[in-house]
Design a protein around this motif. Structure first.
Motif: not given
Length: 335
Positions: A40-48
């Motif tokens: 559940q970790n985020f490793e890079r920018p998220v696109r919304l």
């Protein structure tokens, strides 16, 4: 005497082997314990992705939620407007993204529910290729007109429409959008005829009525009420059970379709690890409960509607079936 000491006294070699096995088992347990957290970790920018033009309800919500989500997950959240094909262009991009939770879709999910019945060449299946994360809000629709339309009440609008068949142009967010279906259903129940004109999102539709290009709009309160407040549009009625900005409800105004409105939700790519979806659902739920977000949504007549992914999925399947029947009966085809 402990088991380990018994083994050691009987055979030092057997003790060494047992100790090594215990160490490996411990490492395996640690690895298993770490896996859910890593998942559940985020490793890079998220696109919304917002599949409509800037300025509409979905875009407004994305820009409210984006910064808080970025702070919660420790990664930049990039808002990307990708309008076209009644929201299907952006939805398709999310459906085909890597299934890792780093690409999200925020939109009026009513458009997802109508898409399968509207487009025979749909390049994705909303119920199979997208994974619901969290519902965000319910916003009532506002029925409003350009000031040139000779109607200051809903009943005056109905009378004018009956006296002038197909003269009124009703702007909507795109062919098959939920507000389009609402306008079609209303016309049938009221026995009136008006032209439905599609635009690339609710913001574009609102601007078209403000400019006088179209005469009527039924659109989300978040995107429409500011124009009413600024006297750029004349508000006539609002869906839902309560008055908003002093406007009567559809029921009070004698209009059908009082339960219609914009249901905004966040989805991601199907196949995303459940732990990632659970993390996103939890973080979005916390954001929606913050006083400033609740207040800003309420200011626009909206109500926070967070919930579990399972509840969202059930809503989408039910809406797909229900609204699909209306579309087929009316003979509406996407373009």
């Amino acid at each position: 005497m402990s088991i380990s000491r018994s083994i050691f006294r009987s055979s030092p070699r057997r003790y060494a082997i047992a100790a090594k096995g215990l160490a490996l088992a411990a490492l395996a347990s640690v690895a298993l314990a770490i896996q859910p957290a890593a998942a559940q970790n985020f490793e890079r920018p998220v696109r919304l992705i917002v599949p409509f033009a800037p300025g509409g309800t979905s875009d407004i919500l994305a820009r409210l939620i984006g910064p808080k989500l970025s702070a919660a997950i420790g990664q930049t959240v990039v808002i990307e407007n990708k309008p076209g094909a009644a929201g299907n262009l952006g939805a398709d991009a999310v459906a085909k993204a890597p299934a890792d939770g780093h690409t999200l879709l925020l939109m009026d999910v009513g458009s997802l529910a109508t898409a399968p019945s509207l487009f025979s060449d749909l390049t994705y299946d909303p119920n199979k290729d997208l994974a619901p994360v969290s519902m965000v809000m319910f916003g009532p629709y506002v029925l409003a007109v350009h000031e040139s339309i000779p109607a200051k009440t809903a009943q005056e609008l109905i009378a004018y429409a009956k006296a002038n068949p197909n003269k009124l142009a009703v702007a909507n967010s795109g062919v098959g959008a939920a507000n389009h279906i609402t306008a079609v259903s209303m016309a049938k129940e009221l026995g009136i005829q008006w032209k439905n004109v599609p635009y690339k999102g609710g913001a574009a539709a609102s601007r078209a009525v403000v400019s006088g290009e179209s005469g009527v709009i039924i659109n989300g309160s978040t995107a429409t009420l500011p124009f009413v407040a600024n006297k750029q549009l004349v508000g006539l009625a609002v869906t839902g059970e309560e008055r908003v900005a002093g406007l009567p409800t559809f029921k009070e105004a004698g209009l059908p379709g009082g339960d219609a409105g914009t249901w905004q939700g966040i989805l991601t790519t199907a196949g995303t690890p459940p732990a990632m979806i659970t993390r996103l659902n939890a973080e979005i739920g916390k954001i929606l409960e913050t006083p400033d977000i609740k207040a800003k949504i309420a200011e626009q007549g909206g109500v926070v509607r967070a919930g579990s992914p399972a509840d969202f999925s059930a809503w989408l399947k039910d809406a797909t079936t229900r609204w699909g029947g209306i579309i087929r009966e009316a003979g509406i085809k996407g373009s």
